[in-house]
Design a protein around this motif. Sequence first.
Motif, mmCIF file in Angstrom:
data_model
loop_
_atom_site.group_PDB
_atom_site.id
_atom_site.type_symbol
_atom_site.label_atom_id
_atom_site.label_comp_id
_atom_site.label_asym_id
_atom_site.label_seq_id
_atom_site.Cartn_x
_atom_site.Cartn_y
_atom_site.Cartn_z
ATOM 1 N N LEU A 92 14.462 -56.289 78.571
ATOM 2 C CA LEU A 92 14.111 -57.238 79.621
ATOM 3 C C LEU A 92 12.617 -57.337 79.884
ATOM 4 N N PHE A 93 11.879 -56.237 79.696
ATOM 5 C CA PHE A 93 10.464 -56.236 80.080
ATOM 6 C C PHE A 93 9.528 -55.774 78.960
ATOM 7 N N GLY A 94 9.865 -54.708 78.294
ATOM 8 C CA GLY A 94 8.922 -54.029 77.426
ATOM 9 C C GLY A 94 8.333 -54.890 76.331
ATOM 10 N N TRP A 95 9.167 -55.665 75.643
ATOM 11 C CA TRP A 95 8.684 -56.376 74.453
ATOM 12 C C TRP A 95 7.695 -57.484 74.804
ATOM 13 N N TRP A 96 7.962 -58.235 75.896
ATOM 14 C CA TRP A 96 7.054 -59.346 76.182
ATOM 15 C C TRP A 96 5.784 -58.887 76.887
ATOM 16 N N ILE A 97 5.841 -57.786 77.655
ATOM 17 C CA ILE A 97 4.595 -57.246 78.209
ATOM 18 C C ILE A 97 3.709 -56.743 77.079
ATOM 19 N N SER A 98 4.297 -56.049 76.109
ATOM 20 C CA SER A 98 3.543 -55.563 74.960
ATOM 21 C C SER A 98 2.988 -56.717 74.131
ATOM 22 N N LEU A 99 3.747 -57.808 74.045
ATOM 23 C CA LEU A 99 3.293 -58.966 73.272
ATOM 24 C C LEU A 99 2.010 -59.565 73.855
ATOM 25 N N PHE A 100 1.911 -59.655 75.152
ATOM 26 C CA PHE A 100 0.699 -60.191 75.774
ATOM 27 C C PHE A 100 -0.496 -59.265 75.542
ATOM 28 N N TYR A 101 -0.263 -57.960 75.523
ATOM 29 C CA TYR A 101 -1.362 -57.039 75.216
ATOM 30 C C TYR A 101 -1.844 -57.237 73.778
ATOM 31 N N ILE A 102 -0.910 -57.485 72.874
ATOM 32 C CA ILE A 102 -1.291 -57.718 71.482
ATOM 33 C C ILE A 102 -2.096 -59.019 71.345
ATOM 34 N N LEU A 103 -1.771 -60.025 72.179
ATOM 35 C CA LEU A 103 -2.525 -61.277 72.146
ATOM 36 C C LEU A 103 -3.927 -61.103 72.731
ATOM 37 N N VAL A 104 -4.060 -60.289 73.750
ATOM 38 C CA VAL A 104 -5.373 -60.076 74.371
ATOM 39 C C VAL A 104 -6.252 -59.200 73.496
ATOM 40 N N CYS A 105 -5.643 -58.311 72.716
ATOM 41 C CA CYS A 105 -6.398 -57.349 71.904
ATOM 42 C C CYS A 105 -7.382 -58.042 70.944
ATOM 43 N N PRO A 106 -6.970 -58.985 70.060
ATOM 44 C CA PRO A 106 -7.957 -59.628 69.156
ATOM 45 C C PRO A 106 -8.967 -60.479 69.916
ATOM 46 N N LEU A 107 -8.555 -61.031 71.065
ATOM 47 C CA LEU A 107 -9.499 -61.806 71.862
ATOM 48 C C LEU A 107 -10.679 -60.944 72.303
ATOM 49 N N MET A 108 -10.401 -59.722 72.719
ATOM 50 C CA MET A 108 -11.478 -58.841 73.154
ATOM 51 C C MET A 108 -12.320 -58.378 71.969
ATOM 52 N N PHE A 109 -11.719 -58.199 70.790
ATOM 53 C CA PHE A 109 -12.501 -57.812 69.610
ATOM 54 C C PHE A 109 -13.434 -58.944 69.176
ATOM 55 N N LEU A 110 -13.000 -60.202 69.389
ATOM 56 C CA LEU A 110 -13.844 -61.325 69.003
ATOM 57 C C LEU A 110 -15.102 -61.415 69.868
ATOM 58 N N THR A 111 -15.027 -60.938 71.086
ATOM 59 C CA THR A 111 -16.211 -60.962 71.945
ATOM 60 C C THR A 111 -17.208 -59.871 71.599
ATOM 61 N N ILE A 112 -16.836 -58.944 70.722
ATOM 62 C CA ILE A 112 -17.665 -57.818 70.269
ATOM 63 C C ILE A 112 -17.959 -56.860 71.419
ATOM 64 N N LEU A 113 -18.508 -57.396 72.523
ATOM 65 C CA LEU A 113 -18.801 -56.519 73.655
ATOM 66 C C LEU A 113 -17.537 -55.940 74.267
ATOM 67 N N GLY A 114 -16.430 -56.665 74.145
ATOM 68 C CA GLY A 114 -15.175 -56.192 74.719
ATOM 69 C C GLY A 114 -14.327 -55.396 73.758
ATOM 70 N N ALA A 115 -14.916 -54.933 72.633
ATOM 71 C CA ALA A 115 -14.142 -54.169 71.648
ATOM 72 C C ALA A 115 -13.508 -52.918 72.239
ATOM 73 N N PRO A 116 -14.206 -52.153 73.109
ATOM 74 C CA PRO A 116 -13.541 -50.978 73.697
ATOM 75 C C PRO A 116 -12.289 -51.344 74.488
ATOM 76 N N TYR A 117 -12.321 -52.492 75.159
ATOM 77 C CA TYR A 117 -11.132 -52.924 75.883
ATOM 78 C C TYR A 117 -10.034 -53.371 74.926
ATOM 79 N N GLY A 118 -10.425 -53.899 73.768
ATOM 80 C CA GLY A 118 -9.421 -54.235 72.770
ATOM 81 C C GLY A 118 -8.668 -53.023 72.285
ATOM 82 N N LYS A 119 -9.393 -51.891 72.109
ATOM 83 C CA LYS A 119 -8.720 -50.656 71.719
ATOM 84 C C LYS A 119 -7.752 -50.191 72.808
ATOM 85 N N VAL A 120 -8.177 -50.303 74.071
ATOM 86 C CA VAL A 120 -7.293 -49.911 75.179
ATOM 87 C C VAL A 120 -6.054 -50.796 75.211
ATOM 88 N N CYS A 121 -6.226 -52.095 74.995
ATOM 89 C CA CYS A 121 -5.075 -53.007 74.981
ATOM 90 C C CYS A 121 -4.114 -52.657 73.857
#
Length: 722
Positions: free
Chosen positions: A127-156
């Motif tokens: 009910l919850f786990g898969w789609w919450i994790s999916l949004f983190y996976i979508l945010v992860c490459p976005l933060m890596f693309l900003t370069i400055l947000g790479a540490p947050y991409g690792k956390v995501c």
Amino acid sequence: MFPHRTQRCSRRRTVADEVRMPTLEEKSAHWFGISSGHAASVNQLRFGDEGWHEATSKTTIRVDNEVEAHREANNYKFGFRKWKGNVTEKPIEDRSDIIKELYSNLDIVKPLGGSVVTVGNIAYLILFGWWISLFYILVCPLMFLTILGAPYGKVCFRLAWYFIWPFGKSIKKVIRSTRKPPRCEVIEEESSNEDKDSAPLMVSSPRPIELPVPELPARKTSNYWCRFSTYVWLLLGYPLLAVVHSLACVLSFLPVFTIPVSKMNARVLTTVLLMAPEEVQIDRLEKTLGCESKVILCCYRAFNVYYYKYTVQGINIFALNLLPLVVITLIIGYLDHEHIYCSAETKFATAITSIIPLSYYIGMGIASISAQSNFAVGAVVNATFGSITEMTFYITALLRGHRAATKCYEEIVKAALTGTLLGCILFIPGICMIIGGIKHREQRFNSRSAGVSSALLFISIGGVFAPTLFSKTFGNLVCESCTNIPGNGSVPFVCKDCHYDTVVTFSRYLFKNVRFRPLVYTISVLLPAAYLIGLIFTLKTHSHIYDIHISDGHGGHAQGHHVVHWSRWRALGVLIVATVLMACCADLSTENIEPILNHSSISQYFIGVTVLAMVPEIPEIVNGIQFALQNNISLSLEVGSCIAVQVCMIQIPLLNLFNAFYDVGFVLVFSDIHLWASIFSVILVNYIFMDGKSDYFQGTALVVVYLILLALYFFAPSPRSC
């Protein structure tokens, strides 16, 4: 010879113990708050039925403080609504481990009590786990693309794996310092040679000494808010995840039992996602926590069945979750007059469901004021607000029918009144007997107090249906759909749909105005008078029937520490607001019930007897079931009797009084189906209550009879006026 002497002594000692045993048990029942049902069973075994009847008239109640003592005493008073929930709050340290876990912040690490692979945790994954994790996976490459947000991409990326299965894992905040942290060591206690020589040969383990470690100063976070990467994260990554976690919080909070999931998402949203990326550490519980970290989040299960006990400021979580439904009902009811967005049936469903939490708030307000006031104030509050839920619906329905010039609403009100009687006489005692009998096998109650309620029920039913019997004896029989051919005597004279009419004239006077109205007004005066006499009988002259003893479990009066949830003024404010909202919801329900009455294939009798009658009584049914589970079947039976007596002796006279000042055409004449169903129900209940014992079979009999009557209403034709 000596063996015989020993046997005689032991036999003499056994007899003496049997003689002293009743006294000890009676003292235990008084001083330690043993329930009246258990004390009654002991006395019945020792002294027979006479001793049992004497014991059932004495009830010892264990409470924590004076306010709760007053509330419990009010439960046993005739005419007061029975309330199960507490009006005060214990300190959290005085509560059980189960309750402490409900109010924890999910930051306590404890040994695993079993496998984390449970049905509730698997349901969380679906009910919850898969789609919450999916949004983190979508945010992860976005933060890596900003370069400055790479540490947050690792956390995501790490949090994505965490939210797939967070059970058995912990999120910790790493505390770093410029100086080297001290080591956490366990040093075995050294002993001298003399101690070694004299030490026992078998010892379990060396005795450790834990050296206290000074708390390390937390790292200053001022530089965290000075980073450019922090604002990149707050602008690009955090808003999307905030929406995701907020949605997960709401969806998991509404089902109540999944509140741990809501707490977990709220903790991540408000704490974890606002930490520096290098401070976030995710480990399994098997690993050592170390001395340089602080546990932020640790969840073991997603589903906890005990959350039905969860309260917020004394408000039960179910009533709190239904409160937004009241707001939605008012918005769609008063803004969407043309039914563009919601149909009339939807509005009716939301309005009638909104009555449930409002009934709870009214009941809690009554209990809070009564528990903190004297008897006179409590009696006035109970008499004023005790029937406000039903009266608001009845009056708004009668007004609606008067404006629409139809008698259908009047028949619906009469069906709701009869349905409340049948539900309180048959269903509430029956379901409580079934649930209590399954848990406790056989339960006993005070037959004398039940006899008072039974007598008042007989008086109530006799008074309410006396005008109906009068109309059937002296009214005009009117027949419709008659078939007759003049001049043809071979064709039989057949009439259908015959009924007694109390409006037409006969015998040189108007039946309705000259005879019937004075009879109704006389009954409307006698019924409240009988109710008042019942109050005086049970509370003043014969109060020993109940004989309530308040104890704190230590032989004294309750003096425990407590915090009152609602003060008197706050409870009064809640009562007034809930009453106004109740009137609005009742108005919306009667306004939108017309399509259901006109186009439904179900009899209008059935709609009034079931939905309109029993929905407002759901909080009372829950209270009765809780009393039965705690082996206090006496209060479970009093719940239904109290409501039934108030319907007959207070609500119906008030409706007649309202009709006298504002004529809405309410005539106290019920259909035959209402008359005979109510009389049969009262006779059956009095027969079952005669022996002072209850079990699940007697409860099943009451519920089956109630279902039979519902089937009778379901297949009955609609009233003529509808």
